[in-house]
Design a protein around this motif. Structure first.
Motif, PDB file in Angstrom:
ATOM      1  N   PHE A 211      -9.081 -14.341 -30.576  1.00  0.00           N
ATOM      2  CA  PHE A 211     -10.355 -14.920 -30.980  1.00  0.00           C
ATOM      3  C   PHE A 211     -10.151 -16.372 -31.371  1.00  0.00           C
ATOM      4  N   LYS A 212     -11.047 -17.240 -30.885  1.00  0.00           N
ATOM      5  CA  LYS A 212     -11.034 -18.640 -31.287  1.00  0.00           C
ATOM      6  C   LYS A 212     -12.460 -19.096 -31.527  1.00  0.00           C
ATOM      7  N   PHE A 213     -12.676 -19.781 -32.649  1.00  0.00           N
ATOM      8  CA  PHE A 213     -14.003 -20.244 -33.016  1.00  0.00           C
ATOM      9  C   PHE A 213     -13.995 -21.751 -33.217  1.00  0.00           C
ATOM     10  N   PHE A 214     -14.885 -22.427 -32.491  1.00  0.00           N
ATOM     11  CA  PHE A 214     -15.107 -23.858 -32.684  1.00  0.00           C
ATOM     12  C   PHE A 214     -16.502 -24.025 -33.273  1.00  0.00           C
ATOM     13  N   PRO A 215     -16.620 -24.491 -34.505  1.00  0.00           N
ATOM     14  CA  PRO A 215     -17.946 -24.556 -35.139  1.00  0.00           C
ATOM     15  C   PRO A 215     -18.865 -25.545 -34.437  1.00  0.00           C
ATOM     16  N   GLY A 216     -19.957 -25.023 -33.902  1.00  0.00           N
ATOM     17  CA  GLY A 216     -20.908 -25.883 -33.211  1.00  0.00           C
ATOM     18  C   GLY A 216     -21.843 -26.612 -34.139  1.00  0.00           C
ATOM     19  N   TYR A 217     -21.797 -26.280 -35.417  1.00  0.00           N
ATOM     20  CA  TYR A 217     -22.672 -26.947 -36.368  1.00  0.00           C
ATOM     21  C   TYR A 217     -22.194 -26.672 -37.793  1.00  0.00           C
ATOM     22  N   GLN A 218     -22.730 -27.414 -38.726  1.00  0.00           N
ATOM     23  CA  GLN A 218     -22.573 -27.232 -40.167  1.00  0.00           C
ATOM     24  C   GLN A 218     -21.234 -27.704 -40.727  1.00  0.00           C
ATOM     25  N   LEU A 219     -20.143 -27.508 -40.037  1.00  0.00           N
ATOM     26  CA  LEU A 219     -18.861 -27.944 -40.578  1.00  0.00           C
ATOM     27  C   LEU A 219     -18.470 -29.301 -40.001  1.00  0.00           C
ATOM     28  N   PRO A 220     -18.179 -30.280 -40.848  1.00  0.00           N
ATOM     29  CA  PRO A 220     -17.721 -31.589 -40.347  1.00  0.00           C
ATOM     30  C   PRO A 220     -16.269 -31.506 -39.883  1.00  0.00           C
ATOM     31  N   VAL A 221     -16.072 -31.322 -38.612  1.00  0.00           N
ATOM     32  CA  VAL A 221     -14.736 -31.107 -38.067  1.00  0.00           C
ATOM     33  C   VAL A 221     -14.219 -32.384 -37.416  1.00  0.00           C
ATOM     34  N   PRO A 222     -13.073 -32.889 -37.834  1.00  0.00           N
ATOM     35  CA  PRO A 222     -12.506 -34.100 -37.212  1.00  0.00           C
ATOM     36  C   PRO A 222     -12.295 -33.898 -35.710  1.00  0.00           C
TER      37      PRO A 222
ATOM     38  N   LYS B  94     -13.661 -28.544 -26.119  1.00  0.00           N
ATOM     39  CA  LYS B  94     -12.658 -27.698 -26.766  1.00  0.00           C
ATOM     40  C   LYS B  94     -12.803 -26.237 -26.352  1.00  0.00           C
ATOM     41  N   THR B  95     -14.037 -25.774 -26.216  1.00  0.00           N
ATOM     42  CA  THR B  95     -14.267 -24.409 -25.755  1.00  0.00           C
ATOM     43  C   THR B  95     -13.639 -24.198 -24.386  1.00  0.00           C
ATOM     44  N   THR B  96     -13.838 -25.164 -23.490  1.00  0.00           N
ATOM     45  CA  THR B  96     -13.291 -25.067 -22.136  1.00  0.00           C
ATOM     46  C   THR B  96     -11.769 -25.115 -22.145  1.00  0.00           C
ATOM     47  N   ALA B  97     -11.199 -26.043 -22.889  1.00  0.00           N
ATOM     48  CA  ALA B  97      -9.738 -26.203 -22.915  1.00  0.00           C
ATOM     49  C   ALA B  97      -9.053 -24.947 -23.427  1.00  0.00           C
TER      50      ALA B  97
ATOM     51  N   GLN C 124      -6.462 -22.577 -21.223  1.00  0.00           N
ATOM     52  CA  GLN C 124      -5.098 -22.275 -21.667  1.00  0.00           C
ATOM     53  C   GLN C 124      -4.874 -20.774 -21.776  1.00  0.00           C
ATOM     54  N   TRP C 125      -5.874 -20.073 -22.308  1.00  0.00           N
ATOM     55  CA  TRP C 125      -5.744 -18.628 -22.459  1.00  0.00           C
ATOM     56  C   TRP C 125      -5.625 -17.953 -21.096  1.00  0.00           C
ATOM     57  N   LEU C 126      -6.434 -18.369 -20.141  1.00  0.00           N
ATOM     58  CA  LEU C 126      -6.369 -17.786 -18.799  1.00  0.00           C
ATOM     59  C   LEU C 126      -5.015 -18.035 -18.143  1.00  0.00           C
ATOM     60  N   GLN C 127      -4.470 -19.216 -18.331  1.00  0.00           N
ATOM     61  CA  GLN C 127      -3.160 -19.532 -17.765  1.00  0.00           C
ATOM     62  C   GLN C 127      -2.095 -18.570 -18.298  1.00  0.00           C
ATOM     63  N   GLN C 128      -2.168 -18.264 -19.580  1.00  0.00           N
ATOM     64  CA  GLN C 128      -1.147 -17.423 -20.202  1.00  0.00           C
ATOM     65  C   GLN C 128      -1.362 -15.930 -19.961  1.00  0.00           C
TER      66      GLN C 128
ATOM     67  N   LEU D  90     -14.288 -24.853 -16.139  1.00  0.00           N
ATOM     68  CA  LEU D  90     -13.786 -23.494 -16.360  1.00  0.00           C
ATOM     69  C   LEU D  90     -13.738 -22.719 -15.054  1.00  0.00           C
ATOM     70  N   LEU D  91     -14.776 -22.819 -14.240  1.00  0.00           N
ATOM     71  CA  LEU D  91     -14.819 -22.094 -12.971  1.00  0.00           C
ATOM     72  C   LEU D  91     -13.725 -22.570 -12.018  1.00  0.00           C
ATOM     73  N   GLU D  92     -13.433 -23.873 -12.022  1.00  0.00           N
ATOM     74  CA  GLU D  92     -12.361 -24.387 -11.175  1.00  0.00           C
ATOM     75  C   GLU D  92     -11.008 -23.847 -11.605  1.00  0.00           C
TER      76      GLU D  92
END
Length: 635
Positions: free
Chosen positions: A176-187, A201-204, A208-212, A288-290
């Motif tokens: 599981f990986k979560f990238f906050p789309g709102y509310q949290l000020p993320v650098p 970041k969601t795509t990257a 990476q997960w698919l590669q592994q 992602l599709l590529e």
């Protein structure tokens, strides 16, 4: 340990990835013991938040905003009449993940604490948030990863919207990986607004997960926050603007204020910005599709693309005058559905009625696995493969439990919407009024009666299904439908809510008489005002989450800066609550720039203000705050 939650083990398998050691859901474990079959194909579910089919080139929109999704559609089958079972994120993803109607799965209210920092921060850190177990999706209702794990699949979720996963994050995910789309000020997040552009970041992470894990059998869910509002794409994607539509204006408060007053150029600019955000989303989905193709996974993977809901974009000024999504109109419910994979015909388009409660059963069937034990959907596989011409659904249903509780039913030609608080029904013809602006119930009385009978039977069936689960008293949707208070609703009730002119769908402005004003005494230095009239202009203040218990209701109004306008000395605010309403006269010439209490009410639902007054009326803000039961006015 909390009931239904897993033990969390966060390990450095790879950068930013956590492993969740999950307990099997009842029923799934028994099924696994009975069958040792391995799934023949991988499954990748790609979802884009708030992507209305009506604004996609793939579905006939004038904007060329989906080149990569157009290509994906050429490789598989597209459903042209796909409708979500709910018009916003949490209940719609509950439908997708369980295959159950919203009232049956029960997750029909906004997240605990609104997915604020106490929820989003742990998710970002790879930990489970501390949420009372009875507020989460019932452990008796399996979700897609739990359905697939017994058949040799590892499962992963790559998610950027807390509202889509807060209630199921503890269930069935190996990664599981979560990238906050709102509310949290993320650098490192691009974007200038409170909503961050997380697609890169969601795509990257997914790449990476698919590669592994390309050599394993897997289920991967990739959820993009985009193209969800605000429409803050970079200039490179803002390529559909026209000279007459405020081309230098972005998705700003001023643009929304103009659109709320039904300025056609402002609304058109909102549509252009939305198309640009869809183009932005399409770009990263294409990346992602590529990756899927370059890894050779397209040969043994079922790919499903869809969205949870669409967007109103000020298309219904009389009852949902907002860019938001809380209605059961087509522009909120019509979403894309593309299916690609082994045995799926390429370039095929199907016009049959389908819904997102069909997705879970379709995934299982395409992977040659047993259908979910309990589902309200049907497998679309026979239709996709051309083995039947029988429509999979005679009727499609949808529902909204919170802001304005409504239920709807549609057949191949007509649609009926019932507003539960008032019993009002609306009827629309799909081929004659796609925007659903003019109800025709009076013109089709027999069809209206027939659809109403179908909807009534459907609602009773939902109630019966919901109560077949042992923990049915924790079901939000059922409690609202039955107008029953519950401990869970009380837990979700906000202690204080302020609804102001910038409040989106919560501040419903109706009528042509309204004007803008920035008097310093107005709440947030902004308000709308209207001259006195026969209640031909009004505003309704309403909340997503029910107010359960006792609430003090207060109003705030400012002045009118325009010279020569006489402000009203007798304005009537009406407070609606379970079982009735009460009206209160207010002199808006005195006490400007402050809160004024109307009283304390049990289970208030909304407040209404009209321009039936002795002068100009200012529609400022309304505040609901929990109060002492001894002060209740409506006892």
């Amino acid at each position: 340990m909390r009931r239904g939650l897993s033990v969390t083990i966060c390990t450095a398998l790879m950068a930013g990835i956590c492993f969740w050691a999950t307990a099997e859901t009842p029923g799934v474990q028994a099924q696994a013991a009975a069958q040792k079959k391995t799934a023949p194909y991988n499954v990748i579910l790609v979802t884009a938040d708030q992507m209305s089919a009506d604004y996609m080139h793939l579905y006939g929109a004038q904007f060329n905003d989906t080149p990569n999704l157009d290509k994906l559609a050429s490789e598989g089958t597209t459903f042209t009449r796909m409708y979500a079972g709910a018009p916003w994120t949490t209940p719609s993803f509950g439908v997708i993940m369980t295959g159950l109607f919203p009232t049956v799965h029960g997750m029909t209210l906004p997240p605990y604490e609104g997915c604020g920092a106490r929820i989003s921060q742990p998710l970002t850190d790879g930990k489970l948030p501390n949420i009372p177990a009875r507020l989460l999706l019932s452990p008796n209702k399996p979700i897609i990863p739990e359905m697939l794990k017994p058949y040799g699949m590892i499962t992963a979720a790559d998610n950027a919207n807390c509202w889509s996963i807060w209630d199921i994050v503890h269930r069935g995910w190996d990664y599981f990986k979560f990238f906050p789309g709102y509310q949290l000020p993320v650098p490192g997040h691009p974007g200038s607004s409170a909503f961050y552009l997380t697609a890169p970041k969601t795509t990257a992470w997914a790449q990476q997960w698919l590669q592994q894990h390309k050599d394993q059998r897997f289920f991967l869910w990739v959820h993009y926050m985009e193209p969800h509002a605000p429409f803050n794409e970079s200039a490179a994607y803002d390529k559909f603007k026209e000279p007459g539509n405020f081309p230098d204006m972005g998705d700003t408060p001023q643009l929304h204020r103009l659109a709320k007053l039904q300025n056609v150029h402002a609304i058109r600019r909102m549509q252009e910005l939305y198309a640009g955000k869809i183009l932005y989303s399409d770009h990263y989905i294409g990346q992602l599709l590529e990756t899927i193709r370059s890894l050779g996974l397209d040969k043994n993977t079922i790919i499903i693309f869809t969205s949870d809901h669409g967007e109103l974009l000020y298309s219904h000024p009389h009852d949902f005058n907002t860019a938001d999504h809380r209605s059961l109109y087509n522009t909120d419910l019509h979403v894309p559905l593309i299916v690609v994979g082994p045995g799926v015909p390429a370039g095929k388009r199907l016009n049959d009625l389908v819904s997102n409660y069909d997705i879970a059963a379709t995934i299982m069937a395409l992977d040659h696995l047993p259908s979910p034990a309990k589902t309200d959907g049907v497998s679309l596989k026979p239709l996709i493969e051309g083995k039947t011409t029988t429509p999979p659904n005679q009727y499609i249903f949808a529902e909204e439990s919170n802001l304005v509780p409504q239920y709807s039913v549609r057949d191949s030609r007509y649609k009926l919407i019932e507003t539960m608080r008032t019993g009002t029904i609306q009827c629309f013809g799909e081929n004659t009024d796609w925007r659903e602006l003019h109800s025709i119930c009076a013109q089709i009385p027999e069809k209206a009666a027939q659809l109403k009978a179908v909807l009534d039977e459907h609602i009773q069936t939902e109630i019966h299904q919901a109560k077949s689960y042992p923990d049915w008293k924790n079901n939000f949707g059922l409690a609202i439908l039955e107008q029953r208070d519950s401990k869970n609703l009380k837990l979700l009730s906000h202690p204080k809510t302020v609804i102001a002119p910038t409040g989106g769908s919560h501040y419903q402005l109706t009528g042509q008489a309204w004007q803008m004003d920035d008097d310093a005494n107005n709440f947030g230095h902004f308000a709308y005002w209207a001259p006195a009239g026969p209640a031909n202009a009004y505003v309704v203040y309403r909340s997503d989450t029910p107010f359960i218990g006792e609430y003090k209701v207060s109003v705030w109004y400012g002045g009118i800066s325009q010279p020569g306008v006489k402000q009203a000395t007798h304005v009537s605010y009406t407070v609606y609550f379970k079982g009735g309403s009460m009206s209160f006269p207010v002199n808006q010439q005195v006490g400007q720039g402050a809160w004024h209490s109307l009283g304390v009410f049990h289970d208030p639902t909304y407040v209404k203000l009209t321009n039936r007054a002795d002068g100009a009326v200012v529609a400022g803000a309304v505040r609901f705050e929990q109060a002492d039961a001894s002060q209740v006015a409506n006892q």
